[in-house]
Design a protein around this motif. Structure first.
Motif: not given
Length: 96
Positions: A3, A19-21, A23-25, A27-28
């Motif tokens: 993570k 976050v997992n990746n 892309k998720e970062e 988005g956040m």
């Protein structure tokens, strides 16, 4: 890959998140940016003195967008299903 640890700032407060990746970062970070812009807009246009009130207004706006989108999607899905049923009847009648 483990993570990722990131810090997100909303309304001047920092929140550590995992976050997992990337892309998720992304988005956040985009979500936090949208929230902060909306906070600024509310503070400029309304006599709101409490950050909690502004955050509640932001939450309501974002949640209502999700709900409206869901309602519109359901309506569209019903229309599509009805059209498919009509077309099925037409095809069945032509095949008889």
């Amino acid at each position: 890959m483990g993570k990722l640890k990131i810090n997100i700032v909303i309304a001047g407060r920092t929140y550590p998140l995992s976050v997992n990746n990337t892309k998720e970062e992304e988005g956040m970070r985009k979500a936090a940016n949208s929230i902060n812009k909306l906070i600024s807009m509310y503070e400029q246009n309304y006599a709101v003195s409490d950050k909690q009130d502004v955050l509640a207004m932001c939450a309501l706006q974002f949640a209502s967008k999700v709900e409206i989108s869901s309602i519109e999607k359901d309506s569209t899905n019903r229309e599509v299903v009805n059209k498919i049923k009509e077309l099925t009847k037409i095809v069945n009648s032509c095949l008889k």
